[in-house]
Design an enzyme around this catalytic site. Structure first.
Site, PDB file in Angstrom:
ATOM      1  N   GLU A 230     -21.646 -36.688  88.557  1.00 50.67           N
ATOM      2  CA  GLU A 230     -21.455 -36.087  89.880  1.00 50.67           C
ATOM      3  C   GLU A 230     -21.066 -34.638  89.641  1.00 50.67           C
ATOM      4  OE1 GLU A 230     -20.365 -34.228  92.667  1.00 50.67           O
ATOM      5  OE2 GLU A 230     -18.442 -35.286  92.625  1.00 50.67           O
ATOM      6  N   CYS A 264     -16.470 -30.492  95.940  1.00 51.29           N
ATOM      7  CA  CYS A 264     -17.892 -30.474  95.579  1.00 51.29           C
ATOM      8  C   CYS A 264     -18.776 -30.520  96.818  1.00 51.29           C
ATOM      9  CB  CYS A 264     -18.220 -31.632  94.633  1.00 51.29           C
ATOM     10  SG  CYS A 264     -17.692 -33.238  95.240  1.00 51.29           S
TER      11      CYS A 264
END
Length: 471
Positions: A230, A264
């Protein structure tokens, strides 16, 4: 020269929080390998019960853990408390996800035998955690990995090791062996050695695209090792027609500046319809000007704290200057609020006139604005990135959202909601430079165990009816 000690400092004060010796990778992995078979042999119900005890241990230490998260990351205390709640809630979500995603099944079988689908743990998994959510994000790997029967070697970010150590202590107090969940203190060198170690069966990583690509490259010749990445995003938020301009501005500011932009899923690019541009920008700037930037325990509470360290703050201010020098038009300047500490004001810059916009994740409170004339151009601009984590449409009609959803390349696509704040009860991940098609959150169960198909009978029963000579 090898680093022998890791020291963590408070971004908001510069004071030392924690220090500890760098761990021995070989020793930690060997210990995990010895412990794993016993843990994997435990009944699933036992593992789940121990993880529920872990959730209770976190509850008991909630204030202490939230305080440490705030000290070590600089995020406001209110936000650190929401992170601790996410850690607690992750256990029951992961229990449901494991039952749903990796349940045992009986299949059709010939000859009156049994065909079955079951799942096995990989073995020893390395979890590499980030600094922005130093408890919640690694916990999102660790809990499903343990439920599935894996042992875990957790290397927290070298910027937030104290939070990682506190999290591990909660597992240990719950009755989970200190060999089954271990913390490896170290920097990039230890992380690289852990990833490549022959005793590691899988790598679960959350962090930058640069580091994730390096892991992927390192393990390209080892397809037997599970890799879940990720890696963040250059996320677009598209602003279209709506009568609720103040609500829209709140969603934009929340998307861009929560956690000082260190999520993020934070909105990096605001794409605005030309006919409403002035109204949108005025409203967003007015709200951004009201944002309180401060230390975690300030009163009144700040909306956002500092970024993680001075090096990060320097890089962000340099990026703002670069965009200015490349044709960007400042809407709200990035201001270094303290010369000696990494406090930054939220910044907004129009980059419509920048010929070559850098497709990078600027991990901080910096929002770039692009003006477009029509919806097709907005979608094309939103997709003008190698990343593909999160995207949001603010305003527009249901038909607009259908087009947006169908054409946007991202793993999280929202309408009239911020780009950040994803649900743990849904899969979380992206495509392109944002991930490798191994979404986490509810789908973490998928990469923590592998499916095993079996055909079974209680006694051997077979005959060959063709191709044999007669007796």
């Amino acid at each position: 020269m090898a680093v022998a000690e890791i020291v963590s400092y408070e971004p908001a004060t510069g004071e030392e929080v924690w220090r500890g010796k760098v761990g021995d990778v070989d020793e930690v992995v060997a210990r995990a390998r010895r412990a794993w078979p016993t843990w994997a042999a435990q009944p699933l119900a036992t593992r789940i019960e121990l993880l529920r005890r872990f959730a209770n241990e976190v509850r008991k230490d909630a204030d202490k853990l939230a305080t440490m998260i705030s000290r070590e990351t600089g995020k406001p205390l209110w936000e650190a408390r929401t992170e601790v709640e996410s850690v607690i809630n992750k256990v029951e979500i992961s229990v449901r996800a494991y039952a749903d995603r990796t349940s045992q099944r009986k299949l059709d079988s010939a000859l009156q035998g049994t065909a079955a689908l079951r799942h096995k743990p990989h073995g020893v998994l390395a979890v590499l955690g980030p600094y922005n959510f130093p408890a919640h994000l690694p916990n999102g790997h660790i809990v499903p990995a343990l439920i599935a029967g894996n042992a875990v070697v957790f290397k927290p970010s070298e910027k937030t090791p104290a939070t990682g150590e506190m999290l591990a202590q909660c597992f240990h107090r719950a009755g989970i062996s200190a060999a089954v969940v271990q913390v490896l203190v170290g920097g990039p060198e230890q992380g690289q050695a852990l990833v490549a170690h022959d005793g590691i069966d899988g790598v679960l990583f959350t962090g930058s695209a640069h580091a994730g690509i390096a892991i992927n490259r390192k393990l390209a010749s080892n397809p037997g090792k599970m890799v879940a990445l990720e890696m963040g995003g250059n996320n677009p938020i598209v602003m279209w027609d709506t009568p609720k301009m103040q609500d829209a501005a709140s969603l934009i500011v929340q998307s861009a500046f929560t956690s000082a932009g260190q999520r993020c899923t934070a909105a990096r690019r605001l794409i605005v319809k030309a006919s409403i541009y002035d109204e949108v920008i005025d409203e967003v700037k007015r709200l951004a000007d009201r944002v309180i930037v401060g230390a975690p325990f300030d009163d009144p509470p700040p909306f956002m704290g500092p970024v993680i360290d001075n090096r990060t703050a320097d890089g962000l201010t340099e990026s703002f200057v670069y965009l200015l020098s490349s044709g960007g038009r400042p809407i709200k300047h990035m201001v270094r609020l303290r010369d000696d500490l990494p406090f930054l004001s939220p910044a907004i810059i129009d980059v419509t006139g920048v010929a070559e916009r850098p497709d990078v994740e600027l991990f901080g409170p910096l929002l770039q604005v692009v003006k477009v004339d029509d919806f097709d151009q907005a979608i094309a601009e939103a997709n003008n990135t190698r990343f593909g984590l999160s995207a949001s449409l603010i305003g527009g009609s249901p038909q607009d959202y259908n087009r947006f959803w169908a054409n946007i390349r991202a793993g999280v696509v929202n309408w009239n909601r911020p780009t950040n704040g994803a649900s743990s009860a849904a899969p979380f991940g992206g495509v392109g430079l944002s991930g490798n098609h191994r979404p986490s959150a509810y789908y973490a169960a998928d990469y923590c165990a592998y499916p095993v198909a079996s055909t079974e009978m209680d006694q051997p029963r077979a005959s060959i009816g063709v191709g044999l000579r007669s007796d």
